[in-house]
Design a protein around this motif. Structure first.
Motif, mmCIF file in Angstrom:
data_model
loop_
_atom_site.group_PDB
_atom_site.id
_atom_site.type_symbol
_atom_site.label_atom_id
_atom_site.label_comp_id
_atom_site.label_asym_id
_atom_site.label_seq_id
_atom_site.Cartn_x
_atom_site.Cartn_y
_atom_site.Cartn_z
ATOM 1 N N LEU A 131 0.849 -1.187 0.000
ATOM 2 C CA LEU A 131 0.000 0.000 0.000
ATOM 3 C C LEU A 131 0.891 1.246 0.000
ATOM 4 C CD1 LEU A 131 -2.934 1.013 0.118
ATOM 5 C CD2 LEU A 131 -2.715 1.068 2.616
ATOM 6 N N GLN A 132 0.890 1.976 -1.114
ATOM 7 C CA GLN A 132 1.809 3.098 -1.309
ATOM 8 C C GLN A 132 1.117 4.454 -1.320
ATOM 9 O OE1 GLN A 132 4.096 2.326 -4.870
ATOM 10 N NE2 GLN A 132 4.790 0.341 -4.147
ATOM 11 N N TYR A 133 -0.220 4.462 -1.317
ATOM 12 C CA TYR A 133 -0.916 5.733 -1.495
ATOM 13 C C TYR A 133 -2.334 5.630 -0.937
ATOM 14 C CZ TYR A 133 -2.636 9.926 -3.911
ATOM 15 O OH TYR A 133 -3.173 11.144 -4.203
ATOM 16 N N LEU A 134 -2.807 6.716 -0.340
ATOM 17 C CA LEU A 134 -4.205 6.827 0.060
ATOM 18 C C LEU A 134 -4.801 8.034 -0.647
ATOM 19 C CD1 LEU A 134 -4.123 6.130 3.925
ATOM 20 C CD2 LEU A 134 -4.915 4.588 2.112
ATOM 21 N N ASP A 135 -5.917 7.839 -1.347
ATOM 22 C CA ASP A 135 -6.562 8.937 -2.053
ATOM 23 C C ASP A 135 -7.063 9.988 -1.073
ATOM 24 O OD1 ASP A 135 -6.209 7.924 -4.619
ATOM 25 O OD2 ASP A 135 -8.024 6.706 -4.517
ATOM 26 N N GLU A 136 -7.163 11.217 -1.549
ATOM 27 C CA GLU A 136 -7.518 12.352 -0.689
ATOM 28 C C GLU A 136 -8.873 12.208 -0.021
ATOM 29 O OE1 GLU A 136 -6.885 16.412 -1.544
ATOM 30 O OE2 GLU A 136 -5.209 16.052 -2.887
ATOM 31 N N ASP A 137 -9.826 11.549 -0.668
ATOM 32 C CA ASP A 137 -11.183 11.468 -0.120
ATOM 33 C C ASP A 137 -11.512 10.098 0.458
ATOM 34 O OD1 ASP A 137 -11.570 14.088 -0.878
ATOM 35 O OD2 ASP A 137 -12.525 13.575 -2.784
ATOM 36 N N VAL A 138 -10.500 9.298 0.752
ATOM 37 C CA VAL A 138 -10.743 7.921 1.161
ATOM 38 C C VAL A 138 -11.460 7.822 2.507
ATOM 39 C CG1 VAL A 138 -8.529 7.573 2.347
ATOM 40 C CG2 VAL A 138 -9.684 5.629 1.248
ATOM 41 N N PHE A 139 -11.298 8.809 3.382
ATOM 42 C CA PHE A 139 -11.885 8.715 4.717
ATOM 43 C C PHE A 139 -13.233 9.420 4.840
ATOM 44 C CE2 PHE A 139 -7.254 8.294 5.941
ATOM 45 C CZ PHE A 139 -7.341 6.937 6.164
ATOM 46 N N VAL A 158 5.294 11.509 3.188
ATOM 47 C CA VAL A 158 4.155 11.718 4.084
ATOM 48 C C VAL A 158 2.917 12.109 3.303
ATOM 49 C CG1 VAL A 158 3.271 13.139 5.978
ATOM 50 C CG2 VAL A 158 5.617 12.295 6.055
ATOM 51 N N LYS A 159 3.075 12.966 2.290
ATOM 52 C CA LYS A 159 1.920 13.440 1.527
ATOM 53 C C LYS A 159 1.238 12.330 0.738
ATOM 54 C CE LYS A 159 3.996 16.731 -0.570
ATOM 55 N NZ LYS A 159 5.314 16.689 0.104
ATOM 56 N N ASN A 160 1.859 11.171 0.595
ATOM 57 C CA ASN A 160 1.212 10.057 -0.104
ATOM 58 C C ASN A 160 0.008 9.524 0.658
ATOM 59 O OD1 ASN A 160 3.065 10.255 -2.131
ATOM 60 N ND2 ASN A 160 4.185 8.394 -1.634
ATOM 61 N N PHE A 161 -0.094 9.880 1.934
ATOM 62 C CA PHE A 161 -1.285 9.509 2.694
ATOM 63 C C PHE A 161 -1.859 10.686 3.474
ATOM 64 C CE2 PHE A 161 2.187 8.909 5.659
ATOM 65 C CZ PHE A 161 1.687 9.435 6.844
ATOM 66 N N SER A 162 -1.032 11.672 3.813
ATOM 67 C CA SER A 162 -1.482 12.713 4.749
ATOM 68 C C SER A 162 -2.537 13.642 4.169
ATOM 69 C CB SER A 162 -0.287 13.539 5.239
ATOM 70 O OG SER A 162 0.286 14.288 4.182
ATOM 71 N N ASP A 187 6.957 17.827 5.551
ATOM 72 C CA ASP A 187 6.978 19.140 4.930
ATOM 73 C C ASP A 187 5.916 20.067 5.504
ATOM 74 O OD1 ASP A 187 9.094 18.432 3.232
ATOM 75 O OD2 ASP A 187 7.720 17.580 1.745
ATOM 76 N N LYS A 188 6.037 21.320 5.177
ATOM 77 C CA LYS A 188 5.187 22.366 5.749
ATOM 78 C C LYS A 188 3.706 22.085 5.568
ATOM 79 C CE LYS A 188 4.238 27.333 5.365
ATOM 80 N NZ LYS A 188 4.661 28.612 4.716
ATOM 81 N N ASP A 189 3.306 21.611 4.374
ATOM 82 C CA ASP A 189 1.876 21.464 4.072
ATOM 83 C C ASP A 189 1.357 20.039 4.227
ATOM 84 O OD1 ASP A 189 3.230 20.367 1.952
ATOM 85 O OD2 ASP A 189 1.936 21.253 0.400
ATOM 86 N N ASP A 190 2.145 19.134 4.799
ATOM 87 C CA ASP A 190 1.746 17.732 4.848
ATOM 88 C C ASP A 190 0.452 17.507 5.637
ATOM 89 O OD1 ASP A 190 3.711 16.755 3.228
ATOM 90 O OD2 ASP A 190 5.036 16.099 4.833
ATOM 91 N N PHE A 191 0.208 18.302 6.663
ATOM 92 C CA PHE A 191 -0.992 18.109 7.477
ATOM 93 C C PHE A 191 -1.974 19.271 7.342
ATOM 94 C CE2 PHE A 191 2.362 15.638 9.670
ATOM 95 C CZ PHE A 191 1.799 14.384 9.495
ATOM 96 N N TYR A 211 13.505 15.179 9.811
ATOM 97 C CA TYR A 211 13.241 16.609 9.791
ATOM 98 C C TYR A 211 11.746 16.865 9.759
ATOM 99 C CZ TYR A 211 12.840 21.396 8.018
ATOM 100 O OH TYR A 211 12.492 22.701 7.857
ATOM 101 N N ILE A 212 11.282 17.760 10.621
ATOM 102 C CA ILE A 212 9.900 18.229 10.624
ATOM 103 C C ILE A 212 9.933 19.739 10.414
ATOM 104 C CG2 ILE A 212 7.768 18.454 11.945
ATOM 105 C CD1 ILE A 212 8.532 15.979 13.496
ATOM 106 N N HIS A 213 9.282 20.207 9.365
ATOM 107 C CA HIS A 213 9.258 21.646 9.110
ATOM 108 C C HIS A 213 8.676 22.374 10.327
ATOM 109 C CE1 HIS A 213 8.101 25.504 7.337
ATOM 110 N NE2 HIS A 213 8.951 25.243 6.350
ATOM 111 N N PRO A 214 9.251 23.506 10.704
ATOM 112 C CA PRO A 214 8.790 24.227 11.899
ATOM 113 C C PRO A 214 7.317 24.600 11.891
ATOM 114 C CG PRO A 214 10.897 25.091 11.170
ATOM 115 C CD PRO A 214 10.441 24.128 10.102
ATOM 116 N N GLU A 215 6.697 24.677 10.711
ATOM 117 C CA GLU A 215 5.282 25.051 10.637
ATOM 118 C C GLU A 215 4.376 23.878 10.287
ATOM 119 O OE1 GLU A 215 4.640 28.484 8.210
ATOM 120 O OE2 GLU A 215 6.489 29.459 8.873
ATOM 121 N N ALA A 216 4.919 22.672 10.216
ATOM 122 C CA ALA A 216 4.145 21.519 9.754
ATOM 123 C C ALA A 216 2.962 21.189 10.655
ATOM 124 C CB ALA A 216 5.055 20.304 9.631
#
Length: 237
Positions: A131-139, A158-162, A187-191, A211-216
């Motif tokens: 399992l490599q990816y979760l679609d944006e509307d899966v939940f 992270v963005k592949n599921f976040s 990355d900054k926009d992951d969540f 590494y976690i972006h300071p604004e993530a």
């Protein structure tokens, strides 16, 4: 980032890893068991007062749609199911705990698969090695979900599921576990899609994140507990 830090209790402790006694094998918890039957090659049984499960790593290749149970916990584990699609859970809308774990061929969960799971409170999608990816509307539809665990799948970013973590689909989410994450950076926009979420606890233990972006984590305005134990983190924010 100072504003975020004031909302968090950060744990950087080292402790023994905790693994559920039945996280991989669905056939060995204590208690009496009843074999329910073979559904599309899936062997299904109930562990009295514990959970129901369907499994079979060789012949369980399609979701057992005709299976139903009165128990409130269900595990789809150690199967060869490749896809989970809309209507697969139509006979299991009473479920409060769902574990999709150790399904070696699982590659895709279709948008809408959880739409009718309005009673679901806890969901684990873990140990699915393809399992490599979760679609944006899966939940979409998980309006009662309080706890989500995503552990040891095959996400390389992270963005592949976040981006699927949307507060509007999971308005009652309180706990998020991203354990054994193989991604190196957050990355900054992951969540970003958790903006305004009620999330209070975020576990990122045993991960390879460096590494976690300071604004993530700024979108997590209600966060109270951040657990970074046993990560590879080299950047302190």
């Amino acid at each position: 980032m100072r504003r975020l830090a004031s909302l968090l209790i950060i744990f950087l402790h080292v402790s023994h890893s905790t693994t559920s006694e039945d996280s991989i094998s669905p056939w060995d918890p204590p208690g009496s068991t009843n074999f329910i039957g073979n559904f599309n090659g899936c062997l299904c049984r109930e562990y009295t007062s514990i959970y129901a499960t369907c499994y079979n790593p060789e012949n369980c290749r399609r979701f057992p749609r005709n299976f139903r149970t009165d128990l409130n916990r269900f595990r789809l584990a150690t199967t060869s199911v490749e896809n989970i699609t809309v209507a697969d859970f139509d006979n299991l809308t009473n479920i409060e705990v769902l574990e999709i774990e150790a399904n070696k061929d699982l590659k895709w969960i279709e948008n809408g698969a959880f739409t009718n799971m309005i009673n679901l409170k806890s969901l684990s999608i873990s140990y699915n090695s393809n399992l490599q990816y979760l679609d944006e509307d899966v939940f979409e539809g998980l309006i009662s979900l309080e706890s989500l665990s995503i552990r040891q799948n095959s996400f390389d970013q992270v963005k592949n599921f976040s981006f699927s973590l949307k507060s509007r689909f999971m308005p009652n989410l309180r706990k998020l576990e991203l354990i054994d994450l193989r991604c190196m950076t957050v990355d900054k926009d992951d969540f970003r899609n958790l903006n305004g979420s009620r999330l209070e606890e975020f576990n990122l233990i045993d991960s390879q994140v460096e590494y976690i972006h300071p604004e993530a984590l700024l979108p997590l305005i209600n966060l109270k507990v951040l657990n970074l134990g046993r990560t590879s983190l080299t950047h302190r924010f």
